[in-house]
Design a protein around this motif. Structure first.
Motif, PDB file in Angstrom:
ATOM      1  N   ARG A  92       0.843  -1.201   0.000  1.00  0.00           N
ATOM      2  CA  ARG A  92       0.000   0.000   0.000  1.00  0.00           C
ATOM      3  C   ARG A  92       0.877   1.248   0.000  1.00  0.00           C
ATOM      4  O   ARG A  92       1.900   1.300   0.693  1.00  0.00           O
ATOM      5  CB  ARG A  92      -0.908   0.020   1.234  1.00  0.00           C
ATOM      6  CG  ARG A  92      -2.019  -1.017   1.225  1.00  0.00           C
ATOM      7  CD  ARG A  92      -2.906  -0.838   2.440  1.00  0.00           C
ATOM      8  NE  ARG A  92      -4.069  -1.727   2.426  1.00  0.00           N
ATOM      9  CZ  ARG A  92      -5.050  -1.685   3.317  1.00  0.00           C
ATOM     10  NH1 ARG A  92      -5.001  -0.790   4.318  1.00  0.00           N
ATOM     11  NH2 ARG A  92      -6.079  -2.509   3.227  1.00  0.00           N
ATOM     12  N   GLN A  93       0.435   2.271  -0.723  1.00  0.00           N
ATOM     13  CA  GLN A  93       1.250   3.472  -0.835  1.00  0.00           C
ATOM     14  C   GLN A  93       1.221   4.348   0.411  1.00  0.00           C
ATOM     15  O   GLN A  93       1.967   5.328   0.485  1.00  0.00           O
ATOM     16  CB  GLN A  93       0.827   4.267  -2.070  1.00  0.00           C
ATOM     17  CG  GLN A  93       1.130   3.534  -3.370  1.00  0.00           C
ATOM     18  CD  GLN A  93       0.877   4.363  -4.604  1.00  0.00           C
ATOM     19  OE1 GLN A  93       0.980   5.599  -4.582  1.00  0.00           O
ATOM     20  NE2 GLN A  93       0.555   3.712  -5.704  1.00  0.00           N
ATOM     21  N   TRP A  98       6.250   0.713   1.880  1.00  0.00           N
ATOM     22  CA  TRP A  98       6.291   1.381   0.564  1.00  0.00           C
ATOM     23  C   TRP A  98       7.206   2.594   0.616  1.00  0.00           C
ATOM     24  O   TRP A  98       7.990   2.832  -0.304  1.00  0.00           O
ATOM     25  CB  TRP A  98       4.872   1.799   0.171  1.00  0.00           C
ATOM     26  CG  TRP A  98       4.783   2.561  -1.117  1.00  0.00           C
ATOM     27  CD1 TRP A  98       4.687   2.059  -2.377  1.00  0.00           C
ATOM     28  CD2 TRP A  98       4.787   3.995  -1.258  1.00  0.00           C
ATOM     29  NE1 TRP A  98       4.625   3.075  -3.305  1.00  0.00           N
ATOM     30  CE2 TRP A  98       4.680   4.277  -2.645  1.00  0.00           C
ATOM     31  CE3 TRP A  98       4.861   5.055  -0.362  1.00  0.00           C
ATOM     32  CZ2 TRP A  98       4.651   5.582  -3.137  1.00  0.00           C
ATOM     33  CZ3 TRP A  98       4.829   6.357  -0.855  1.00  0.00           C
ATOM     34  CH2 TRP A  98       4.727   6.603  -2.230  1.00  0.00           C
ATOM     35  N   GLY A 237       1.110  -0.780  -5.725  1.00  0.00           N
ATOM     36  CA  GLY A 237       2.234  -0.225  -4.984  1.00  0.00           C
ATOM     37  C   GLY A 237       3.362   0.221  -5.892  1.00  0.00           C
ATOM     38  O   GLY A 237       3.147   0.928  -6.884  1.00  0.00           O
ATOM     39  N   SER A 266       5.099   4.353  -9.020  1.00  0.00           N
ATOM     40  CA  SER A 266       3.881   4.018  -8.262  1.00  0.00           C
ATOM     41  C   SER A 266       2.695   4.760  -8.856  1.00  0.00           C
ATOM     42  O   SER A 266       2.365   5.866  -8.434  1.00  0.00           O
ATOM     43  CB  SER A 266       4.045   4.387  -6.783  1.00  0.00           C
ATOM     44  OG  SER A 266       5.048   3.620  -6.174  1.00  0.00           O
TER      45      SER A 266
END
Length: 421
Positions: A92-93, A98, A237, A266
């Motif tokens: 997940r960003q 990340w 991601g 991303s």
């Protein structure tokens, strides 16, 4: 939606009525009194009303519960960064992993800087707004790349299970066939009160915050549209170039040694068509708050969507396609303002990507490895760099308008209706 006549009245004294369309079965109409920030600019005094960057926003956590959006799993902060670069696309960003994985990678965020697109001469050809251009952006990229060797991260053998299971959530209720509405799932948010955050850094910071906060709304517009077309929009991601390209310079016919650091990108999402075809999704959200010097006030005015693709977005989109992989032949760019959404499709350009790789490599080889700052207008007057700029302009010009969505057809929160709080 604000029409042309209403837009001209924004900022005047009086009441500006803005119709926000249909939410469920109820049409919402509200007034923005004076449509201005009734206070002074931060450098000249203290305000008593703040621009509401959370206006009708949808939090990412709520979007992740949408039955047609494919979310990534949440990881504990104790989990390390995966050593397998293919696994980084499943982060997940907004996760710690990340953020760490971005270290020591040349990502799409700084690619325009290393290509010299913000330099005076190139920016003139690309028609870059004066607020974006400047040699200091190339210098900032140079300084950041110099630090890559200092940013060591610990990698672990981590595997991330991605199920993409639909979630049954009370936030999203299926619209019944006899109910009036534009969306397959009606949004019923729990939160009624926006976070109260004083904006301390002026309108520029306000616009950046707006863009980030409203990213899920843009993605939701893509979810609603592409679901009808038979595709799925997925959370994604960090995509690493080495996952798909063993020797990218040989593949693209670049006669030079590869001096680049690790490369990645991303996108804001991936559109999966289910037949092997995927498209990178990039969302641009245009803030409606502007500082009116004549009145010394923040005002609201229509700002987007834009029905042409800006040249300075092309490098980011090409980098997305390069790193997402060979099955990514195009990218979707959404442009969202309070008046609606415009979506464009941009096709992958092999020669354009080749020249981007060439000049990113030259920047690293000639300046970063030599620890020598780039001069102003670096790469200017080189024939291949002129070709790079031409192909960038051409890609923007040839972008296909996929769909436009009127403001009242953009699904937003039914709450947070005031532009100022």
């Amino acid at each position: 939606m604000i029409d042309a006549a209403q837009t001209r009245s924004v900022g005047r004294r009086g009441s500006l009525e803005i119709r926000m369309g249909v939410i469920g079965t109820q049409a919402l109409t509200f007034a923005v009194s004076n449509a201005v920030w009734e206070g002074r600019h931060r450098d000249r005094g203290v305000c008593w009303m703040m621009p509401n960057v959370y206006w009708r926003s949808v939090p990412m956590e709520d979007l992740r519960k949408h039955p047609q959006f494919r979310q990534l799993p949440e990881l504990s902060e104790s989990v390390g960064v995966p050593s397998d670069p293919a696994e980084l696309a499943n982060l997940r960003q907004d996760s710690k992993q990340w953020d760490l994985a971005h270290r020591n990678r040349l990502t799409s965020r700084i690619v325009p800087s290393v290509l010299g697109f913000w330099e005076e001469e190139a920016a003139k050809d690309l028609r870059v707004p004066f607020t974006l251009k400047g040699h200091e952006r190339g210098l900032d990229a140079f300084k950041n790349l110099l630090k890559f060797s200092e940013n060591e991260i610990v990698l672990e053998d981590v595997r991330i299970a991605v199920a993409y299971d639909a979630i049954d959530s009370p936030l999203w209720k299926t619209r019944q066939p006899n109910e009036h509405g534009s969306f397959p799932y009606e949004y019923h948010p729990e939160n009624l009160v926006p976070p109260m955050e004083r904006q301390e850094n002026g309108v520029s910071a306000l616009r950046m915050k707006w863009g980030k906060v409203h990213e899920p709304v843009s993605i939701l517009a893509a979810v609603n549209y592409f679901s009808e077309m038979g595709a799925q929009v997925k959370e994604t991601g960090l995509h690493c170039m080495e996952v798909h390209h063993d020797n990218v310079f040989e593949e693209y016919g670049i006669e030079s040694s590869n001096c680049l650091p690790k490369v990645g990108t991303s996108p804001d999402g991936v559109v999966d068509w289910g037949n092997g075809k995927v498209e990178a999704l990039e969302a641009k959200n245009h803030c409606p708050f502007f500082f009116d010097r004549s009145q010394n006030k923040i005002i609201v005015r229509s700002n987007g969507p834009f029905y042409e693709v800006a040249t300075w977005h092309i490098a980011q989109l090409m980098w997305h396609m390069l790193c997402v992989g060979p099955d990514c032949k195009s990218a979707i760019l959404t442009s969202m303002g309070i008046d609606g959404v415009a979506m464009h499709r941009i096709q992958r350009g092999k020669e354009l990507i080749r020249l981007m790789l060439k000049y990113a490599n030259l920047f690293f080889k000639n300046y970063v490895m030599q620890k020598s700052p780039p001069p102003e207008n670096f790469f200017h007057n080189e024939a291949d760099h002129s070709r790079l700029i031409f192909l960038t302009i051409k890609a923007a010009y040839e972008a296909q308008l996929v769909v436009t969505i009127e403001g009242d057809k953009v699904q937003r929160s039914p709450n947070n209706l005031d532009f100022f709080v």
